[in-house]
Design an enzyme around this catalytic site. Structure first.
Site, PDB file in Angstrom:
ATOM      1  N   LYS A  25      28.998 -31.087  48.912  1.00 24.20           N
ATOM      2  CA  LYS A  25      29.220 -29.857  48.162  1.00 24.20           C
ATOM      3  C   LYS A  25      29.736 -30.228  46.767  1.00 24.20           C
ATOM      4  O   LYS A  25      30.629 -31.066  46.642  1.00 24.20           O
ATOM      5  CB  LYS A  25      30.251 -29.002  48.906  1.00 24.20           C
ATOM      6  CG  LYS A  25      30.673 -27.732  48.210  1.00 24.20           C
ATOM      7  CD  LYS A  25      31.669 -26.985  49.089  1.00 24.20           C
ATOM      8  CE  LYS A  25      32.131 -25.691  48.445  1.00 24.20           C
ATOM      9  NZ  LYS A  25      32.978 -24.901  49.337  1.00 24.20           N
ATOM     10  N   ARG A  79      39.303 -18.619  55.115  1.00 20.43           N
ATOM     11  CA  ARG A  79      40.332 -18.059  54.234  1.00 20.43           C
ATOM     12  C   ARG A  79      40.982 -16.841  54.880  1.00 20.43           C
ATOM     13  O   ARG A  79      41.945 -16.285  54.340  1.00 20.43           O
ATOM     14  CB  ARG A  79      39.720 -17.641  52.890  1.00 20.43           C
ATOM     15  CG  ARG A  79      39.116 -18.790  52.097  1.00 20.43           C
ATOM     16  CD  ARG A  79      38.491 -18.284  50.810  1.00 20.43           C
ATOM     17  NE  ARG A  79      37.651 -19.290  50.181  1.00 20.43           N
ATOM     18  CZ  ARG A  79      36.903 -19.079  49.113  1.00 20.43           C
ATOM     19  NH1 ARG A  79      36.881 -17.879  48.556  1.00 20.43           N
ATOM     20  NH2 ARG A  79      36.174 -20.045  48.599  1.00 20.43           N
ATOM     21  N   GLU A 129      27.972 -18.834  55.292  1.00 16.86           N
ATOM     22  CA  GLU A 129      29.098 -19.767  55.354  1.00 16.86           C
ATOM     23  C   GLU A 129      30.343 -18.896  55.432  1.00 16.86           C
ATOM     24  O   GLU A 129      30.749 -18.276  54.441  1.00 16.86           O
ATOM     25  CB  GLU A 129      29.148 -20.672  54.130  1.00 16.86           C
ATOM     26  CG  GLU A 129      30.331 -21.620  54.137  1.00 16.86           C
ATOM     27  CD  GLU A 129      30.524 -22.371  52.821  1.00 16.86           C
ATOM     28  OE1 GLU A 129      31.676 -22.532  52.397  1.00 16.86           O
ATOM     29  OE2 GLU A 129      29.504 -22.775  52.222  1.00 16.86           O
TER      30      GLU A 129
END
Length: 207
Positions: A129, A45, A41
């Site tokens: 999630k 960022r 994943e």
């Protein structure tokens, strides 16, 4: 071809990666694959995320690749263009969810309370999630949510070698997201042997 849930369940742990230099992405993918975790994943960022995903996809077409920390429709577009299999967001943003549904890409949005689970279910989502997992009550909170909602979870945030098995023991948990086996400093410094050791230890824990 297995669907996403089946793939996540088979993998059990998804390495969550913040990569600063896309040129290192292919080597990182190779280390992941060779040591038992053929998945990533890649979080948005960093500015290099989309290029890193594209590099991984071109080198390893069969690898399971998600885009994480996706906050905007523009990032959804970038992730799809780069070749991701799925999108992950830290929170539940109905606008982003709708956009992913319009684009035909699976999104796993972040939730951490009953109200958000119900909002997600209202939009047809059944894989969520649980984030941030440990600060939000950990495995105990997840068991409570699982008792009342027919959904699957991917806990992320504070998952580590000591508690990962507690999470994976919960029937509704497909896989856990984690950063501990892909620390930024080892990637930045290209310490591939040390990364390989960490990744293989995870594979052994969950094997």
């Amino acid at each position: 071809m297995k669907d996403l849930n089946q793939q996540l369940q088979a993998l059990k742990v998804i390495p969550v990666i913040a990569i600063k230099d896309a040129a290192k992405a292919v080597k990182l993918a190779q280390v992941l694959i060779e040591n038992g975790l053929p998945c990533a994943e890649v979080t948005f960022r960093t500015a290099e995320a989309a290029q890193a995903i594209q590099n991984m996809r071109e080198a390893y077409p069969e690898m399971l690749i998600g885009a994480g920390t996706v906050l905007t429709s523009e990032q959804v577009d970038q992730a799809i263009e780069a070749g991701v299999d799925f999108i992950v967001s830290p929170g539940f943003n109905p606008t982003t969810v709708k956009y992913c549904q319009q684009r035909g890409v699976t999104i796993v949005p972040g939730i951490n309370n009953p109200s958000l689970v119900e909002q997600a279910m209202e939009m047809g989502l059944r894989t969520l999630k649980f984030f941030p997992a440990e600060p939000s009550g950990g495995a105990a909170m997840l068991k409570a949510l699982s008792a009342v909602y027919p959904v699957n979870f991917m806990p992320t945030g504070g998952v580590n070698p000591e508690n990962v098995k507690d999470y994976l023991a919960i029937p509704s948990v497909l896989a856990c997201g984690g950063t501990w086996m892909v620390p930024n400093n080892l990637i930045d410094e290209e310490r591939w042997d040390e990364l390989a050791q960490l990744i293989s230890e995870v594979a052994a824990i969950i094997g």
